[in-house]
Design an enzyme around this catalytic site. Structure first.
Site, PDB file in Angstrom:
ATOM      1  N   ALA A  28     -43.249  53.215 -45.454  1.00 31.13           N
ATOM      2  CA  ALA A  28     -44.460  52.438 -45.136  1.00 31.13           C
ATOM      3  C   ALA A  28     -44.060  50.962 -45.101  1.00 31.13           C
ATOM      4  O   ALA A  28     -44.614  50.112 -45.804  1.00 31.13           O
ATOM      5  CB  ALA A  28     -45.585  52.701 -46.140  1.00 31.13           C
ATOM      6  N   LEU A  29     -43.067  50.695 -44.281  1.00 29.62           N
ATOM      7  CA  LEU A  29     -42.404  49.387 -44.291  1.00 29.62           C
ATOM      8  C   LEU A  29     -43.302  48.264 -43.791  1.00 29.62           C
ATOM      9  O   LEU A  29     -44.169  48.470 -42.945  1.00 29.62           O
ATOM     10  CB  LEU A  29     -41.128  49.448 -43.442  1.00 29.62           C
ATOM     11  CG  LEU A  29     -40.064  50.456 -43.890  1.00 29.62           C
ATOM     12  CD1 LEU A  29     -38.820  50.325 -43.019  1.00 29.62           C
ATOM     13  CD2 LEU A  29     -39.701  50.310 -45.358  1.00 29.62           C
ATOM     14  N   HIS A  30     -43.058  47.084 -44.360  1.00 26.12           N
ATOM     15  CA  HIS A  30     -43.756  45.865 -43.940  1.00 26.12           C
ATOM     16  C   HIS A  30     -42.728  44.743 -43.888  1.00 26.12           C
ATOM     17  O   HIS A  30     -41.533  44.973 -44.176  1.00 26.12           O
ATOM     18  CB  HIS A  30     -44.907  45.557 -44.909  1.00 26.12           C
ATOM     19  CG  HIS A  30     -44.507  45.596 -46.357  1.00 26.12           C
ATOM     20  ND1 HIS A  30     -43.642  44.690 -46.915  1.00 26.12           N
ATOM     21  CD2 HIS A  30     -44.822  46.471 -47.358  1.00 26.12           C
ATOM     22  CE1 HIS A  30     -43.475  44.974 -48.205  1.00 26.12           C
ATOM     23  NE2 HIS A  30     -44.165  46.055 -48.502  1.00 26.12           N
ATOM     24  N   GLY A  39     -42.050  42.429 -45.832  1.00 24.94           N
ATOM     25  CA  GLY A  39     -41.326  42.192 -47.097  1.00 24.94           C
ATOM     26  C   GLY A  39     -40.039  43.018 -47.135  1.00 24.94           C
ATOM     27  O   GLY A  39     -38.960  42.504 -47.475  1.00 24.94           O
ATOM     28  N   HIS A  40     -40.133  44.287 -46.781  1.00 21.23           N
ATOM     29  CA  HIS A  40     -38.938  45.146 -46.740  1.00 21.23           C
ATOM     30  C   HIS A  40     -37.925  44.585 -45.739  1.00 21.23           C
ATOM     31  O   HIS A  40     -36.734  44.525 -46.013  1.00 21.23           O
ATOM     32  CB  HIS A  40     -39.312  46.563 -46.284  1.00 21.23           C
ATOM     33  CG  HIS A  40     -40.196  47.318 -47.225  1.00 21.23           C
ATOM     34  ND1 HIS A  40     -41.487  47.676 -46.899  1.00 21.23           N
ATOM     35  CD2 HIS A  40     -39.983  47.821 -48.470  1.00 21.23           C
ATOM     36  CE1 HIS A  40     -42.022  48.350 -47.891  1.00 21.23           C
ATOM     37  NE2 HIS A  40     -41.139  48.459 -48.868  1.00 21.23           N
ATOM     38  N   GLN A  74     -38.844  46.156 -62.381  1.00 19.12           N
ATOM     39  CA  GLN A  74     -37.960  47.145 -61.764  1.00 19.12           C
ATOM     40  C   GLN A  74     -36.585  46.539 -61.465  1.00 19.12           C
ATOM     41  O   GLN A  74     -35.560  47.208 -61.625  1.00 19.12           O
ATOM     42  CB  GLN A  74     -38.594  47.680 -60.476  1.00 19.12           C
ATOM     43  CG  GLN A  74     -37.715  48.644 -59.716  1.00 19.12           C
ATOM     44  CD  GLN A  74     -38.450  49.302 -58.567  1.00 19.12           C
ATOM     45  OE1 GLN A  74     -39.124  50.292 -58.754  1.00 19.12           O
ATOM     46  NE2 GLN A  74     -38.317  48.764 -57.382  1.00 19.12           N
ATOM     47  N   ARG A 101     -48.847  49.844 -50.583  1.00 21.02           N
ATOM     48  CA  ARG A 101     -50.146  50.304 -51.089  1.00 21.02           C
ATOM     49  C   ARG A 101     -51.318  49.529 -50.481  1.00 21.02           C
ATOM     50  O   ARG A 101     -52.451  49.996 -50.529  1.00 21.02           O
ATOM     51  CB  ARG A 101     -50.189  50.244 -52.613  1.00 21.02           C
ATOM     52  CG  ARG A 101     -49.358  51.336 -53.266  1.00 21.02           C
ATOM     53  CD  ARG A 101     -49.566  51.378 -54.774  1.00 21.02           C
ATOM     54  NE  ARG A 101     -48.901  52.523 -55.374  1.00 21.02           N
ATOM     55  CZ  ARG A 101     -47.627  52.545 -55.756  1.00 21.02           C
ATOM     56  NH1 ARG A 101     -46.886  51.478 -55.590  1.00 21.02           N
ATOM     57  NH2 ARG A 101     -47.098  53.628 -56.295  1.00 21.02           N
TER      58      ARG A 101
HETATM   59  P1  AMP Z   1     -40.901  50.009 -52.159  1.00 13.08           P
HETATM   60  O1  AMP Z   1     -40.809  50.616 -50.785  1.00 13.08           O
HETATM   61  O2  AMP Z   1     -42.242  49.525 -52.515  1.00 13.08           O
HETATM   62  O3  AMP Z   1     -40.237  50.872 -53.194  1.00 13.08           O
HETATM   63  O4  AMP Z   1     -40.011  48.689 -52.064  1.00 13.08           O
HETATM   64  C1  AMP Z   1     -38.687  48.705 -51.647  1.00 13.08           C
HETATM   65  C2  AMP Z   1     -38.065  47.353 -51.943  1.00 13.08           C
HETATM   66  O5  AMP Z   1     -38.785  46.346 -51.249  1.00 13.08           O
HETATM   67  C3  AMP Z   1     -38.129  47.005 -53.431  1.00 13.08           C
HETATM   68  O6  AMP Z   1     -36.930  46.353 -53.817  1.00 13.08           O
HETATM   69  C4  AMP Z   1     -39.310  46.075 -53.489  1.00 13.08           C
HETATM   70  O7  AMP Z   1     -39.262  45.179 -54.572  1.00 13.08           O
HETATM   71  C5  AMP Z   1     -39.193  45.345 -52.160  1.00 13.08           C
HETATM   72  N1  AMP Z   1     -40.480  44.771 -51.777  1.00 13.08           N
HETATM   73  C6  AMP Z   1     -41.701  45.380 -51.814  1.00 13.08           C
HETATM   74  N2  AMP Z   1     -42.664  44.525 -51.450  1.00 13.08           N
HETATM   75  C7  AMP Z   1     -42.046  43.339 -51.164  1.00 13.08           C
HETATM   76  C8  AMP Z   1     -42.504  42.051 -50.735  1.00 13.08           C
HETATM   77  N3  AMP Z   1     -43.790  41.809 -50.534  1.00 13.08           N
HETATM   78  N4  AMP Z   1     -41.588  41.075 -50.545  1.00 13.08           N
HETATM   79  C9  AMP Z   1     -40.270  41.312 -50.756  1.00 13.08           C
HETATM   80  N5  AMP Z   1     -39.780  42.494 -51.162  1.00 13.08           N
HETATM   81  C10 AMP Z   1     -40.649  43.505 -51.370  1.00 13.08           C
END
Ligand code: AMP
Length: 283
Positions: A32-34, A36-37, A155, A191
């Protein structure tokens, strides 16, 4: 972009890269990439010849089964985003591929104090599940550099500790990247897809609270400052798990600021069914 679904195939590919002397960057995700990823991937790409990303919604880290069931899945779009960002490899395993002998923990990771506070308190077993999946991913991908988001502050500390525990002699460098936010301040999160448009606006109260903590931090007792931040969240309709101020280096909770300690504010709160977390370095 090469897509691997089997761990053994990816391992073989990684071995060949290492023989050529190519360092490997790894960006693990739950999909569910955005943006930030993608920002993590961009930082990884700047500093390494090879970037590997993974998408795996890890069942062992969900303490709430409903949260797991409702976790957004947008694989097609994710693949297109990774490809557009120039990711070299995507690892997209099944649950069976990641846990061939089942999902029961076979190892306990000694995370000490880190597992007893904040997310550790409110999501029992969560960090053991995170360690279980990241340990397995690190064995498969064998990265030189790991890229994580500060968005998940605790984390990051847990994974740094895990790397120390499992590879005391072989260093995997843990790189922590800044949190990407929407224009209104809401931290980007998979989320957020579960929030309505109106909720996404109301949810900016988290960012407002963090800013209140940052702007009003003064040496002395922190109780009333935390209460002020809490009321902003409550007024927006959040159900709060915690609003805390902690030592940025070890997450020990701080009730009285000495004017010198490096601090981080951390928030976890529910907007209806959806639990959001965020944090901000205060000084
Ligand atoms: P997740 O898919 O939520 O497990 O996140 C994967 C990676 O992306 C983790 O290292 C998160 O901390 C990072 N991440 C999630 N949201 C953001 C964001 N808004 N900005 C930067 N990194 C993010």
């Amino acid at each position: 972009m090469i897509l691997f679904k089997k761990a053994a195939d990816l391992c073989k590919w990684v071995d060949a890269q290492q023989e050529k002397g190519n360092s490997i960057a790894f960006v693990p995700t739950m999909g569910a990439l955005h943006a930030g990823h993608i920002s993590l991937l961009e930082i990884a790409k700047k500093n390494n010849p090879i970037t590997v990303s993974s998408i795996f919604v890890n069942p062992t880290q969900f303490n709430d089964p409903k949260d797991y069931e409702k976790y957004p899945i947008t694989v097609e779009k994710d693949i297109a985003m990774l490809e557009a960002a120039g990711c070299d490899v995507l690892f997209l395993p099944s649950v069976k591929e990641m846990y061939p002998s089942g999902q029961k923990a076979t190892q306990h990771y000694d995370l000490g104090y880190l597992e007893t506070v904040l997310e550790g308190t409110f999501r029992p077993g969560h960090f053991q599940g995170v360690c279980m999946v990241v340990h397995r991913l690190l064995e498969i991908v064998q990265p030189d550099n790991l890229y994580l988001g500060q968005k998940d502050y605790q984390q990051c500390m847990v994974i740094a500790k895990l790397v120390e525990l499992i590879h005391p002699d072989r260093s995997i460098k843990v790189n922590i990247c800044p949190t990407l936010r929407e224009a209104n301040g809401l931290a980007m999160s998979s989320r957020n897809l579960r929030l309505s448009e109106k909720e996404r606006t109301t949810a900016t109260a988290i960012y407002k609270s963090l800013n209140i903590l940052k702007e009003n931090l003064q040496p002395g007792m922190l109780f009333s400052l935390k209460q002020k931040a809490q009321s902003v969240l409550e007024e927006a309709g959040f159900r709060i798990d915690y609003v805390e101020i902690a030592d940025a280096g070890n997450l020990s909770l701080v009730n009285e600021y000495d004017g010198k300690q490096k601090l981080v504010a951390l928030i976890a709160a529910f907007m209806n069914e959806v639990r959001l977390i965020d944090n901000m370095l205060l000084n």
